[in-house]
Design a protein around this motif. Structure first.
Motif, PDB file in Angstrom:
ATOM      1  N   GLN A 162     -85.260   1.717  60.523  1.00  0.00           N
ATOM      2  CA  GLN A 162     -84.316   1.115  61.466  1.00  0.00           C
ATOM      3  C   GLN A 162     -84.995   0.222  62.501  1.00  0.00           C
ATOM      4  O   GLN A 162     -84.521  -0.870  62.787  1.00  0.00           O
ATOM      5  CB  GLN A 162     -83.504   2.194  62.159  1.00  0.00           C
ATOM      6  CG  GLN A 162     -82.436   1.627  63.063  1.00  0.00           C
ATOM      7  CD  GLN A 162     -81.572   2.701  63.682  1.00  0.00           C
ATOM      8  OE1 GLN A 162     -81.829   3.877  63.530  1.00  0.00           O
ATOM      9  NE2 GLN A 162     -80.543   2.275  64.397  1.00  0.00           N
ATOM     10  N   HIS A 163     -86.092   0.660  63.071  1.00  0.00           N
ATOM     11  CA  HIS A 163     -86.783  -0.119  64.110  1.00  0.00           C
ATOM     12  C   HIS A 163     -88.245  -0.345  63.756  1.00  0.00           C
ATOM     13  O   HIS A 163     -89.103  -0.421  64.634  1.00  0.00           O
ATOM     14  CB  HIS A 163     -86.703   0.614  65.463  1.00  0.00           C
ATOM     15  CG  HIS A 163     -85.321   0.873  65.942  1.00  0.00           C
ATOM     16  ND1 HIS A 163     -84.465  -0.130  66.313  1.00  0.00           N
ATOM     17  CD2 HIS A 163     -84.631   2.031  66.083  1.00  0.00           C
ATOM     18  CE1 HIS A 163     -83.310   0.398  66.689  1.00  0.00           C
ATOM     19  NE2 HIS A 163     -83.379   1.707  66.542  1.00  0.00           N
ATOM     20  N   ASN A 164     -88.546  -0.483  62.485  1.00  0.00           N
ATOM     21  CA  ASN A 164     -89.945  -0.577  62.088  1.00  0.00           C
ATOM     22  C   ASN A 164     -90.061  -1.140  60.667  1.00  0.00           C
ATOM     23  O   ASN A 164     -89.311  -0.762  59.778  1.00  0.00           O
ATOM     24  CB  ASN A 164     -90.569   0.820  62.128  1.00  0.00           C
ATOM     25  CG  ASN A 164     -92.065   0.794  61.968  1.00  0.00           C
ATOM     26  OD1 ASN A 164     -92.768   0.157  62.739  1.00  0.00           O
ATOM     27  ND2 ASN A 164     -92.562   1.501  60.967  1.00  0.00           N
ATOM     28  N   ILE A 165     -91.010  -2.042  60.489  1.00  0.00           N
ATOM     29  CA  ILE A 165     -91.452  -2.454  59.159  1.00  0.00           C
ATOM     30  C   ILE A 165     -92.903  -2.017  59.097  1.00  0.00           C
ATOM     31  O   ILE A 165     -93.706  -2.408  59.949  1.00  0.00           O
ATOM     32  CB  ILE A 165     -91.352  -3.979  58.943  1.00  0.00           C
ATOM     33  CG1 ILE A 165     -89.909  -4.467  59.102  1.00  0.00           C
ATOM     34  CG2 ILE A 165     -91.902  -4.361  57.569  1.00  0.00           C
ATOM     35  CD1 ILE A 165     -89.762  -5.985  59.088  1.00  0.00           C
ATOM     36  N   SER A 166     -93.238  -1.197  58.113  1.00  0.00           N
ATOM     37  CA  SER A 166     -94.617  -0.704  58.058  1.00  0.00           C
ATOM     38  C   SER A 166     -95.315  -1.179  56.792  1.00  0.00           C
ATOM     39  O   SER A 166     -94.701  -1.371  55.748  1.00  0.00           O
ATOM     40  CB  SER A 166     -94.658   0.822  58.145  1.00  0.00           C
ATOM     41  OG  SER A 166     -94.021   1.394  57.036  1.00  0.00           O
ATOM     42  N   TYR A 167     -96.624  -1.351  56.937  1.00  0.00           N
ATOM     43  CA  TYR A 167     -97.494  -1.751  55.833  1.00  0.00           C
ATOM     44  C   TYR A 167     -98.565  -0.672  55.724  1.00  0.00           C
ATOM     45  O   TYR A 167     -99.571  -0.691  56.446  1.00  0.00           O
ATOM     46  CB  TYR A 167     -98.098  -3.128  56.134  1.00  0.00           C
ATOM     47  CG  TYR A 167     -98.937  -3.711  55.026  1.00  0.00           C
ATOM     48  CD1 TYR A 167     -98.615  -3.532  53.686  1.00  0.00           C
ATOM     49  CD2 TYR A 167    -100.054  -4.474  55.327  1.00  0.00           C
ATOM     50  CE1 TYR A 167     -99.391  -4.085  52.681  1.00  0.00           C
ATOM     51  CE2 TYR A 167    -100.829  -5.046  54.328  1.00  0.00           C
ATOM     52  CZ  TYR A 167    -100.493  -4.845  53.006  1.00  0.00           C
ATOM     53  OH  TYR A 167    -101.254  -5.392  52.007  1.00  0.00           O
ATOM     54  N   SER A 168     -98.346   0.277  54.838  1.00  0.00           N
ATOM     55  CA  SER A 168     -99.212   1.452  54.764  1.00  0.00           C
ATOM     56  C   SER A 168    -100.627   1.120  54.296  1.00  0.00           C
ATOM     57  O   SER A 168    -101.563   1.839  54.633  1.00  0.00           O
ATOM     58  CB  SER A 168     -98.586   2.533  53.875  1.00  0.00           C
ATOM     59  OG  SER A 168     -98.405   2.043  52.570  1.00  0.00           O
ATOM     60  N   ALA A 169    -100.815   0.027  53.564  1.00  0.00           N
ATOM     61  CA  ALA A 169    -102.148  -0.334  53.076  1.00  0.00           C
ATOM     62  C   ALA A 169    -103.134  -0.548  54.224  1.00  0.00           C
ATOM     63  O   ALA A 169    -104.333  -0.300  54.070  1.00  0.00           O
ATOM     64  CB  ALA A 169    -102.080  -1.581  52.200  1.00  0.00           C
ATOM     65  N   THR A 170    -102.620  -1.011  55.368  1.00  0.00           N
ATOM     66  CA  THR A 170    -103.498  -1.226  56.526  1.00  0.00           C
ATOM     67  C   THR A 170    -103.054  -0.404  57.737  1.00  0.00           C
ATOM     68  O   THR A 170    -103.567  -0.616  58.834  1.00  0.00           O
ATOM     69  CB  THR A 170    -103.547  -2.716  56.922  1.00  0.00           C
ATOM     70  OG1 THR A 170    -102.216  -3.149  57.244  1.00  0.00           O
ATOM     71  CG2 THR A 170    -104.145  -3.562  55.825  1.00  0.00           C
ATOM     72  N   ASN A 171    -102.096   0.509  57.529  1.00  0.00           N
ATOM     73  CA  ASN A 171    -101.598   1.335  58.616  1.00  0.00           C
ATOM     74  C   ASN A 171    -101.087   0.460  59.759  1.00  0.00           C
ATOM     75  O   ASN A 171    -101.396   0.675  60.935  1.00  0.00           O
ATOM     76  CB  ASN A 171    -102.670   2.305  59.104  1.00  0.00           C
ATOM     77  CG  ASN A 171    -102.085   3.407  59.965  1.00  0.00           C
ATOM     78  OD1 ASN A 171    -100.944   3.816  59.772  1.00  0.00           O
ATOM     79  ND2 ASN A 171    -102.876   3.909  60.907  1.00  0.00           N
ATOM     80  N   SER A 172    -100.295  -0.576  59.412  1.00  0.00           N
ATOM     81  CA  SER A 172     -99.825  -1.570  60.379  1.00  0.00           C
ATOM     82  C   SER A 172     -98.303  -1.527  60.474  1.00  0.00           C
ATOM     83  O   SER A 172     -97.623  -1.017  59.588  1.00  0.00           O
ATOM     84  CB  SER A 172    -100.274  -2.961  59.948  1.00  0.00           C
ATOM     85  OG  SER A 172    -101.691  -3.018  59.850  1.00  0.00           O
ATOM     86  N   PHE A 173     -97.774  -2.113  61.559  1.00  0.00           N
ATOM     87  CA  PHE A 173     -96.328  -2.139  61.709  1.00  0.00           C
ATOM     88  C   PHE A 173     -95.847  -3.383  62.463  1.00  0.00           C
ATOM     89  O   PHE A 173     -96.609  -4.055  63.133  1.00  0.00           O
ATOM     90  CB  PHE A 173     -95.823  -0.882  62.428  1.00  0.00           C
ATOM     91  CG  PHE A 173     -96.314  -0.734  63.837  1.00  0.00           C
ATOM     92  CD1 PHE A 173     -95.725  -1.429  64.885  1.00  0.00           C
ATOM     93  CD2 PHE A 173     -97.352   0.123  64.130  1.00  0.00           C
ATOM     94  CE1 PHE A 173     -96.169  -1.283  66.194  1.00  0.00           C
ATOM     95  CE2 PHE A 173     -97.813   0.288  65.428  1.00  0.00           C
ATOM     96  CZ  PHE A 173     -97.214  -0.431  66.467  1.00  0.00           C
ATOM     97  N   PHE A 174     -94.542  -3.631  62.331  1.00  0.00           N
ATOM     98  CA  PHE A 174     -93.827  -4.718  63.003  1.00  0.00           C
ATOM     99  C   PHE A 174     -92.583  -4.068  63.614  1.00  0.00           C
ATOM    100  O   PHE A 174     -91.802  -3.459  62.890  1.00  0.00           O
ATOM    101  CB  PHE A 174     -93.459  -5.768  61.964  1.00  0.00           C
ATOM    102  CG  PHE A 174     -92.755  -7.013  62.461  1.00  0.00           C
ATOM    103  CD1 PHE A 174     -92.367  -7.199  63.780  1.00  0.00           C
ATOM    104  CD2 PHE A 174     -92.474  -8.030  61.561  1.00  0.00           C
ATOM    105  CE1 PHE A 174     -91.720  -8.359  64.197  1.00  0.00           C
ATOM    106  CE2 PHE A 174     -91.829  -9.192  61.965  1.00  0.00           C
ATOM    107  CZ  PHE A 174     -91.458  -9.354  63.281  1.00  0.00           C
TER     108      PHE A 174
END
Length: 179
Positions: A162-174
């Motif tokens: 809902q309030h997050n886009i995550s990229y688990s390959a680099t443990n990153s978020f938007f």
């Protein structure tokens, strides 16, 4: 990026005073910036510009179509990601973009955010869509969500909450945030 700057300086492309100054600075720094440790990485600039063609717009008359940057947008994106400072990192870490309503600021900001999330290869990257209210911040964030949902390649790599886009390959978020 350089072609746009040349077109503005020659008068072939109309632009306001601040854009003309930015274009003049770009051309001047191409010629003399190395003395101050500045360099323009055309490959990095083009990589960022090309990333946008992987994205799909979600609103208005261009909904469902690939995001092809206009020349002025290429100048902005290419300048942000192409110019390097003496330390070898991006010269511009803050960009102020002011254009009229309906000119694609929010989708461009969403694309820049997704590029930073995916293409910087930074472990633990934190990308924020920030505004006075969360509803305002969600405008660019929602554009990013729609771009991810419309792209099988991005959808495979990113998880949308809902309030997050995550990229688990680099443990990153938007994330969208408010003041």
């Amino acid at each position: 990026v350089t072609l746009y700057a040349q077109a503005v300086i020659s008068g072939e492309q109309q632009a306001g005073r601040l854009v003309r100054l930015a274009c003049a600075r770009h051309l001047e720094d191409l010629d003399n910036g190395s003395a101050r440790g500045l360099s323009f990485d055309e490959t990095a600039a083009q990589h960022a510009i090309d990333f946008f063609s992987l994205l799909t717009l979600s609103e208005g008359e261009h909904a469902g179509k690939p995001f092809h940057l206009q020349p002025w947008q290429k100048f902005i994106v290419g300048s942000i990601f192409g110019w390097l400072g003496p330390d070898g990192y991006r010269r511009f870490r803050l960009a102020y973009i002011e254009v009229g309503k309906g000119n694609g600021k929010s989708p461009m900001a969403a694309g820049i955010g997704l590029y930073c999330l995916l293409a910087d290869y930074e472990e633990g990257a934190e990308v924020y869509a920030a505004a006075t209210t969360r509803d305002q911040a969600r405008i660019s964030f929602n554009d990013a969500v729609h771009m991810v949902e419309a792209s099988p390649a991005l959808k495979k790599r990113l998880e949308i909450l809902q309030h997050n886009i995550s990229y688990s390959a680099t443990n990153s978020f938007f994330r969208p945030i408010s003041s």
